[in-house]
Scaffold this active site. Structure first.
Site, PDB file in Angstrom:
ATOM      1  N   CYS A 142       0.947  -1.044   0.488  1.00  0.00           N
ATOM      2  CA  CYS A 142      -0.103  -0.358  -0.145  1.00  0.00           C
ATOM      3  C   CYS A 142       0.856   1.533   0.011  1.00  0.00           C
ATOM      4  CB  CYS A 142      -0.697   0.022   1.564  1.00  0.00           C
ATOM      5  SG  CYS A 142      -2.640  -0.810   1.345  1.00  0.00           S
ATOM      6  N   HIS A 184      -3.793   7.157   2.221  1.00  0.00           N
ATOM      7  CA  HIS A 184      -3.903   5.992   1.967  1.00  0.00           C
ATOM      8  C   HIS A 184      -5.383   6.009   1.705  1.00  0.00           C
ATOM      9  CE1 HIS A 184      -4.022   2.569   0.852  1.00  0.00           C
ATOM     10  NE2 HIS A 184      -3.419   1.570   1.772  1.00  0.00           N
ATOM     11  N   ASN A 220     -10.177  -0.008  -0.386  1.00  0.00           N
ATOM     12  CA  ASN A 220      -8.062  -0.560  -0.350  1.00  0.00           C
ATOM     13  C   ASN A 220      -8.431  -0.565  -1.796  1.00  0.00           C
ATOM     14  OD1 ASN A 220      -5.800  -0.145   0.383  1.00  0.00           O
ATOM     15  ND2 ASN A 220      -6.224  -0.903   2.096  1.00  0.00           N
TER      16      ASN A 220
HETATM   17  O1  UT7 Z   1      -3.520  -0.617   3.335  1.00  0.00           O
HETATM   18  C1  UT7 Z   1      -3.056  -1.659   4.659  1.00  0.00           C
HETATM   19  C2  UT7 Z   1      -3.345  -1.429   5.788  1.00  0.00           C
HETATM   20  N1  UT7 Z   1      -4.915  -2.136   6.078  1.00  0.00           N
HETATM   21  C3  UT7 Z   1      -5.251  -0.984   7.269  1.00  0.00           C
HETATM   22  O2  UT7 Z   1      -5.352   0.398   7.107  1.00  0.00           O
HETATM   23  C4  UT7 Z   1      -6.506  -2.302   8.191  1.00  0.00           C
HETATM   24  C5  UT7 Z   1      -6.507  -1.364   9.203  1.00  0.00           C
HETATM   25  N2  UT7 Z   1      -7.566  -2.098  10.253  1.00  0.00           N
HETATM   26  C6  UT7 Z   1      -8.952  -1.491   9.818  1.00  0.00           C
HETATM   27  O3  UT7 Z   1      -9.251  -0.783   8.584  1.00  0.00           O
HETATM   28  C7  UT7 Z   1      -9.563  -2.093  11.088  1.00  0.00           C
HETATM   29  O4  UT7 Z   1      -9.279  -3.140  12.306  1.00  0.00           O
HETATM   30  C8  UT7 Z   1     -10.735  -3.215  10.590  1.00  0.00           C
HETATM   31  C9  UT7 Z   1     -12.116  -2.783   9.293  1.00  0.00           C
HETATM   32  C10 UT7 Z   1      -9.685  -4.579   9.688  1.00  0.00           C
HETATM   33  C11 UT7 Z   1     -11.595  -3.812  11.447  1.00  0.00           C
HETATM   34  O5  UT7 Z   1     -12.419  -2.887  12.688  1.00  0.00           O
HETATM   35  P1  UT7 Z   1     -11.972  -3.272  14.199  1.00  0.00           P
HETATM   36  O6  UT7 Z   1     -12.910  -1.788  14.418  1.00  0.00           O
HETATM   37  O7  UT7 Z   1     -10.126  -3.158  14.688  1.00  0.00           O
HETATM   38  O8  UT7 Z   1     -12.387  -4.489  14.266  1.00  0.00           O
HETATM   39  P2  UT7 Z   1     -11.977  -5.542  14.959  1.00  0.00           P
HETATM   40  O9  UT7 Z   1     -11.244  -6.359  14.424  1.00  0.00           O
HETATM   41  O10 UT7 Z   1     -11.287  -5.060  16.526  1.00  0.00           O
HETATM   42  O11 UT7 Z   1     -13.079  -6.413  15.241  1.00  0.00           O
HETATM   43  C12 UT7 Z   1     -14.831  -6.059  15.752  1.00  0.00           C
HETATM   44  C13 UT7 Z   1     -15.413  -7.205  15.390  1.00  0.00           C
HETATM   45  C14 UT7 Z   1     -15.170  -8.653  15.892  1.00  0.00           C
HETATM   46  O12 UT7 Z   1     -15.869  -8.967  16.484  1.00  0.00           O
HETATM   47  P3  UT7 Z   1     -16.143  -9.671  18.190  1.00  0.00           P
HETATM   48  O13 UT7 Z   1     -14.899 -10.705  18.274  1.00  0.00           O
HETATM   49  O14 UT7 Z   1     -15.687  -8.373  18.559  1.00  0.00           O
HETATM   50  O15 UT7 Z   1     -17.269 -10.535  17.992  1.00  0.00           O
HETATM   51  C15 UT7 Z   1     -14.855  -9.279  14.084  1.00  0.00           C
HETATM   52  O16 UT7 Z   1     -15.401 -10.200  14.425  1.00  0.00           O
HETATM   53  O17 UT7 Z   1     -15.755  -7.483  14.309  1.00  0.00           O
HETATM   54  C16 UT7 Z   1     -16.474  -8.527  13.859  1.00  0.00           C
HETATM   55  N3  UT7 Z   1     -16.262  -8.090  12.733  1.00  0.00           N
HETATM   56  C17 UT7 Z   1     -17.106  -8.077  11.286  1.00  0.00           C
HETATM   57  N4  UT7 Z   1     -18.474  -8.291  11.926  1.00  0.00           N
HETATM   58  C18 UT7 Z   1     -19.025  -7.424  10.152  1.00  0.00           C
HETATM   59  C19 UT7 Z   1     -14.424  -7.971  11.684  1.00  0.00           C
HETATM   60  N5  UT7 Z   1     -15.019  -7.844   9.681  1.00  0.00           N
HETATM   61  C20 UT7 Z   1     -16.551  -7.955  10.448  1.00  0.00           C
HETATM   62  C21 UT7 Z   1     -17.298  -8.064   9.216  1.00  0.00           C
HETATM   63  N6  UT7 Z   1     -18.586  -7.423   9.497  1.00  0.00           N
HETATM   64  N7  UT7 Z   1     -16.915  -7.720   8.002  1.00  0.00           N
END
Ligand code: UT7
Length: 323
Positions: free
Chosen positions: A113, A250, A280
């Site tokens: 990225c 980005h 992304n």
């Molecule tokens: O360009 C490369 C760099 N990459 C990035 O910049 C991505 C960086 N990370 C992010 O953007 C965020 O961390 C995410 C969008 C990937 C995730 O958001 P988050 O607020 O950090 O959520 P999390 O990973 O802590 O997950 C929270 C909950 C989890 O459920 P539980 O364990 O709390 O029950 C996940 O399983 O959200 C759940 N979850 C989803 N739910 C519905 C994860 N993905 C999804 C989904 N739909 N697509």
């Protein structure tokens, strides 16, 4: 002194749009969750017979037209990509062939990225030393080809697209009023590979592999690391972050780009955000956002731009450009 200036910008998004609701039909997610946690509303998906070089060529043609340059004048092509058509030749060499450019320099840069910022810095090394008179720097990706469509934590986040800029030498005074690429800060921390990687490759298992990410860990690193690089790039350019007209981050997650802007004290009205429209697109996301900002008339010649990115490696970086 000789500077490298961005003289034309182009972008291209493939025709097919995949909405959040489309994804919710086969993976356990929802439009509400994706919008709230990422700001993403849709992504574009390249057709099966559309390799990343086709996306790159479409963006490059628009950038050349904007710069008033022809394919005959292009003497260097640098493509930032992590999703090449083939293991070799480089996408840059394929783009050179497809555009019909004369014999010149062509190679790819792999910094995921952060690839576009890295590639711009590499091009600066040629153009500002008079080793290229007309360089195409392209960020192009087909990230949807790397998705595990059963992993809701990653497959909702990425999309396909390409953005391109033409970089040419211009005479400057050596001041911050000069047009051109004024400052850079590039970083990598290979020790953090496990946070974001693809579990396949030519010399490991011979597979393309799937993207794996510990999203919340990457998120945590992103805001802090990017902010440090932005401050360093501004110092390298000799400007203050407050002097910047447009912040072009980005486009990974609306919460990350807002978090970085807030930490740096950048007014949200100065932030170009396109993540809602194309998710992304890795190395393509900065030039795509730049293209949109120029196309809709917000970004104007002479303005000071700040770009930043972070991705697999981990890699990250920032760059200050006067258009
Ligand atoms: O360009 C490369 C760099 N990459 C990035 O910049 C991505 C960086 N990370 C992010 O953007 C965020 O961390 C995410 C969008 C990937 C995730 O958001 P988050 O607020 O950090 O959520 P999390 O990973 O802590 O997950 C929270 C909950 C989890 O459920 P539980 O364990 O709390 O029950 C996940 O399983 O959200 C759940 N979850 C989803 N739910 C519905 C994860 N993905 C999804 C989904 N739909 N697509």
């Amino acid at each position: 002194m000789l500077r490298s200036a961005v003289t034309g910008v182009g972008g291209y998004l493939p025709e097919q749009i995949v909405t959040n609701d489309d994804l919710a039909k086969f993976v356990d997610t929802s439009d509400a969750w994706i919008r709230e946690r990422t700001g993403i509303r849709q992504r574009h998906k390249a057709a099966e017979d559309q390799p990343v070089s086709d996306l790159a060529v479409a963006a490059a043609k628009r950038a050349l037209a904007a710069a008033g340059r022809t394919v005959d004048e292009v003497d260097m092509i640098v493509v930032a990509t992590t999703t090449p058509d083939l293991t070799f030749p480089s996408v840059a060499a394929i783009v050179q062939r497809k555009l019909g450019c004369p014999v010149g320099i062509a190679f790819d840069v792999q910094a995921v990225c952060s690839g576009f910022v890295y590639a711009l810095s590499v091009a600066d090394g040629f153009v500002a030393r008079n080793r290229s008179q007309c360089a195409l720097v392209i960020g192009a990706e087909t990230m949807t080809r790397l998705m595990d469509w059963t992993d809701r934590g990653t497959c909702v986040l990425f999309g396909d697209g390409a953005g391109a800029v033409v970089v040419e030498p211009v005479e400057g005074e050596g001041t911050t009023a000069d047009r051109g690429l004024l400052g850079f800060a590039l970083r990598a921390d290979g020790a953090k590979q496990d946070l974001l990687y693809v579990d396949g490759g030519v010399s490991t298992n011979g597979q393309i592999g799937h993207l794996r990410m510990q999203g919340n860990q990457v998120f945590r690193h992103a805001v802090v690391n990017i902010s440090e690089a932005v401050v360093a790039a501004a110092a390298d350019a000799g400007v203050n972050v407050a002097d910047v007209d447009w912040f072009i981050p980005h486009q990974a997650n609306q919460r990350i780009l807002e978090g970085v802007a807030k930490r740096l004290g950048i007014d949200s009205a100065k932030v170009i955000s396109t993540v809602a429209k194309h998710a992304n697109t890795s190395a393509a996301s900065i030039p795509l956002a730049l293209y949109e900002g120029i196309s809709d008339g917000r970004i104007k010649p002479g303005q000071l731009l700040l770009m930043e990115a972070m991705g697999g490696g981990l890699t990250w970086g920032a760059c200050v450009v006067r258009l």
